[in-house]
Scaffold this active site. Structure first.
Site, PDB file in Angstrom:
ATOM      1  N   ARG A  20      11.620  24.441  -9.810  1.00 16.13           N
ATOM      2  CA  ARG A  20      12.230  25.201  -8.721  1.00 16.13           C
ATOM      3  C   ARG A  20      12.142  24.494  -7.365  1.00 16.13           C
ATOM      4  NH1 ARG A  20       9.068  30.492 -10.615  1.00 16.13           N
ATOM      5  NH2 ARG A  20       7.835  28.847 -11.593  1.00 16.13           N
ATOM      6  N   GLN A  86      -1.432  16.206 -20.488  1.00 16.96           N
ATOM      7  CA  GLN A  86      -0.618  17.135 -21.270  1.00 16.96           C
ATOM      8  C   GLN A  86       0.768  16.495 -21.376  1.00 16.96           C
ATOM      9  OE1 GLN A  86       0.691  20.733 -19.377  1.00 16.96           O
ATOM     10  NE2 GLN A  86       0.692  21.925 -21.268  1.00 16.96           N
ATOM     11  N   GLY A 115      -2.662  24.492  -9.891  1.00 18.28           N
ATOM     12  CA  GLY A 115      -2.489  23.487  -8.830  1.00 18.28           C
ATOM     13  C   GLY A 115      -1.505  23.886  -7.755  1.00 18.28           C
ATOM     14  N   GLY A 153       3.130  37.323 -12.932  1.00 13.94           N
ATOM     15  CA  GLY A 153       2.678  38.111 -14.068  1.00 13.94           C
ATOM     16  C   GLY A 153       2.107  39.423 -13.538  1.00 13.94           C
ATOM     17  N   ASN A 183      -0.904  38.879 -11.039  1.00 15.17           N
ATOM     18  CA  ASN A 183      -1.891  37.889 -11.465  1.00 15.17           C
ATOM     19  C   ASN A 183      -1.759  36.623 -10.617  1.00 15.17           C
ATOM     20  OD1 ASN A 183      -3.531  36.103 -12.965  1.00 15.17           O
ATOM     21  ND2 ASN A 183      -1.766  35.499 -14.242  1.00 15.17           N
ATOM     22  N   LYS A 365       2.929  -2.678  21.244  1.00 16.68           N
ATOM     23  CA  LYS A 365       2.679  -2.905  19.817  1.00 16.68           C
ATOM     24  C   LYS A 365       1.652  -4.004  19.696  1.00 16.68           C
ATOM     25  CE  LYS A 365       3.913  -5.948  17.314  1.00 16.68           C
ATOM     26  NZ  LYS A 365       4.521  -7.074  16.605  1.00 16.68           N
ATOM     27  N   ALA A 394       7.622  -3.823  36.653  1.00 15.30           N
ATOM     28  CA  ALA A 394       8.726  -3.165  35.953  1.00 15.30           C
ATOM     29  C   ALA A 394       9.594  -4.190  35.238  1.00 15.30           C
ATOM     30  CB  ALA A 394       9.565  -2.386  36.949  1.00 15.30           C
ATOM     31  N   SER A 419       8.093  -8.052  38.668  1.00 16.10           N
ATOM     32  CA  SER A 419       9.132  -7.333  37.933  1.00 16.10           C
ATOM     33  C   SER A 419      10.085  -8.299  37.249  1.00 16.10           C
ATOM     34  CB  SER A 419       9.931  -6.451  38.901  1.00 16.10           C
ATOM     35  OG  SER A 419       9.075  -5.491  39.461  1.00 16.10           O
ATOM     36  N   ARG A 454      12.927 -19.656  39.446  1.00 16.51           N
ATOM     37  CA  ARG A 454      14.136 -18.985  39.952  1.00 16.51           C
ATOM     38  C   ARG A 454      15.066 -20.067  40.436  1.00 16.51           C
ATOM     39  NH1 ARG A 454      11.243 -15.205  44.341  1.00 16.51           N
ATOM     40  NH2 ARG A 454      10.331 -13.686  42.907  1.00 16.51           N
TER      41      ARG A 454
END
Ligand code: UD1
Ligand code: CA
Length: 491
Positions: A20, A86, A115, A153, A183, A365, A394, A419, A454
């Site tokens: 389901r 099983q 479970g 049940g 149940n 990062k 910046a 910057s 520059r």
């Protein structure tokens, strides 16, 4: 009367596919607040200190076993644990039968748990076991009452109020639909009775399955004492069969987690939009704003402010940190008194020192930033080690990737990066150095030095007027009109 010092086994049924759920994954691996369903059941099982633990696996057996062993490796247990297979899912009774060899020689009682029933509290299970011992029952089970018993049940009782047996949804007889007592699938059964009863199960029912629930009727028929304990809050023993139930249960569990942290002194401005996972910890006097996801092993210190609309996963945050609106943090460490955001992304391997400031549109990062260092605007810092009290201007970019490999950038203490600087890695800027705005750093900068790259600025006087006149063609009076602002409404 059974003996309280008798051995205890726990069997968890986790072999079903969970049709389901309509999922590729086994149902018991679906998560609530970051923890798989079977993890909740394992934790409840461990709380009653079993001598043996058997998790019956079948569908996605290897994955289920791996998740269980991973989960248990973070827990303290002396239970002898096994994962009986099983092969074919022929019903809950068949599943317990598969577990019997793992309980060989055990003398005492077996607790059976499903479970897919994650919210059962350890206290409730302990109560059931205590009642089982005290009453001397052969079989004891929980029951509960629900408004809509569909799917469960039903507990059938005789005129004297004693349990006669359990009837599954698909085997209901006329009149049974009205039974509100159901149940939940949590039992404690004497080892002297269980194997014999399992051997007698027959699959002569609507689902052609071996129902574990039939052992209740067998016990009654044999004249064994059967005991029930009713759980007041049915949510505690709700089974998860479909996605809707998973979402409802998540809400319930999240609510409980938030309530717990509130008792520890944490404020939540909008609990309804706070998504918090099990392993998260939060210090007292921290204020958590709306739209907040606190996931994985995230740890937040005391007196922090989390403004809201944030996603924090495996983030370790010191005391008094201010996390402003719109921050994403993953697998990182933030020192005390730091200020992060708004709109910043702190990616894995970022270790930010005390009092660090990270401002808007800054991404880090694998970045180590020393105490008091600031990067307040529009910046990418990747594969970088920066000392203390350094200012990153910046628009600074660490150019860490050349299309083949990642390279490191090292920046010292008290450095001023102007910057719009690009740092082409591998490169080092030593202590106290200055990098002028607009510089492309391609060579190491020694301590205390200034680096500038520059092209010299050229100023051409009167250039604009000449350019406009040229564009306007022969009529320079037209050009003049334009230049004096006769362009209203055309912007
Ligand atoms: C079961 C009970 C029902 C109870 C409900 C409570 C039976 C026959 N019915 O129904 O009385 O009200 O739980 O939630 O027991 N499983 C296996 N192997 C199998 C079949 C199931 O390991 O062959 C496992 C499933 O993975 C699941 C658990 O047993 O974790 C319960 O199975 P499920 O099919 O969900 O039973 P329900 O129909 O919910
Ligand atoms: Ca179920």
């Amino acid at each position: 009367m059974s003996n309280a010092s008798a051995s205890l086994g726990v069997v968890i049924l986790a072999a079903g596919r969970g049709t389901r759920m309509r999922s590729e994954r086994a149902k018991v691996l679906h998560t609530i607040a970051g923890k798989p369903l079977v993890g909740f059941v394992l934790d409840t099982a461990l709380a009653v200190r079993p001598d043996r633990l058997a998790v019956v696996v079948g569908h996605e057996a290897a994955d289920v076993e791996q998740v269980c062993t991973g989960h248990l490796s973070h827990r303290n247990t002396t239970a002898e644990t096994s994962y009986p297979l099983q092969e074919e899912q022929r019903g809950t009774g068949d599943a317990v039968r598969v577990a019997m060899p793992a309980l060989e020689g055990l003398q005492g009682n077996v607790v059976i748990l499903y479970g897919d029933v994650p919210a059962l509290r350890a206290e409730t299970l302990a109560d059931l076991i205590a009642r089982h011992h005290a009453s001397g029952a052969t079989l004891s089970m929980l029951t509960t009452r629900v408004d809509d018993p569909t799917g469960y049940g039903r507990i059938k009782r005789g005129a004297d109020g004693n349990v006669i047996g359990i009837v599954e949804q698909r085997d209901l007889l006329p009149g049974d639909e009205a039974i509100g007592e159901i149940n939940p699938g949590i039992y404690c059964v004497a080892t002297s009775f269980l194997p014999g009863a399992l051997a007698r199960l027959r699959a002569d029912n609507a689902q052609a399955e071996y129902y574990l629930t039939d052992i209740v009727g067998l016990a009654v028929a044999d004249g064994h004492p059967v005991e029930t304990l009713e759980v007041a809050d049915a949510r505690e023993v709700a089974g998860i069969n479909a996605r809707e139930e998973l979402a409802t249960m998540e809400q319930h569990v999240r609510h409980e987690l938030i309530a717990k942290w509130m008792r520890e002194g944490v404020s939540f401005r909008d609990p309804a939009t706070t998504y918090i996972e099990e392993r998260v910890t939060i210090g007292a006097d921290t204020i958590v704003g709306p739209n907040t996801q606190l996931l994985g092993g995230t740890t937040i210190g005391r007196g922090c402010r989390i403004d809201g609309t944030v996603f924090l996963e495996d983030a370790t945050i010191g005391d008094r940190v201010h996390v402003k609106l719109g921050v994403v943090m993953t697998d990182c460490e933030i020192g005390a008194d730091a200020v992060i955001g708004p709109f910043a992304q702190i990616r894995p391997g970022s270790v930010l020192g005390e009092r660090v400031h990270i401002g808007n549109f800054v991404e880090t990062k694998k970045a180590r930033l020393g105490a008091g260092t600031k990067a307040n605007h529009l910046t990418y810092l990747g594969d970088v080690e920066i000392g203390e009290a350094t200012n990153i201007g910046a628009g600074t970019i660490t150019c860490n990737y050349d299309g083949f490999a990642k390279h490191p950038t090292v920046i010292g203490d008290r450095v001023q990066i102007g910057s719009d600087t690009q740092l082409v890695a591998p490169v080092t800027v030593a202590d106290d150095a200055y990098v002028a705005a607009g510089t492309t750093v391609t060579k190491d900068v020694p301590a205390g030095a200034l680096a500038v790259s520059r092209s010299p600025q050229k100023v051409v006087p009167g250039w604009v007027e000449r350019r406009r006149a040229q564009a306007a063609g022969p009529s320079s009076s037209e050009a003049h009109k334009r230049a004096s602002g006769d362009q209203r409404g055309k912007g």
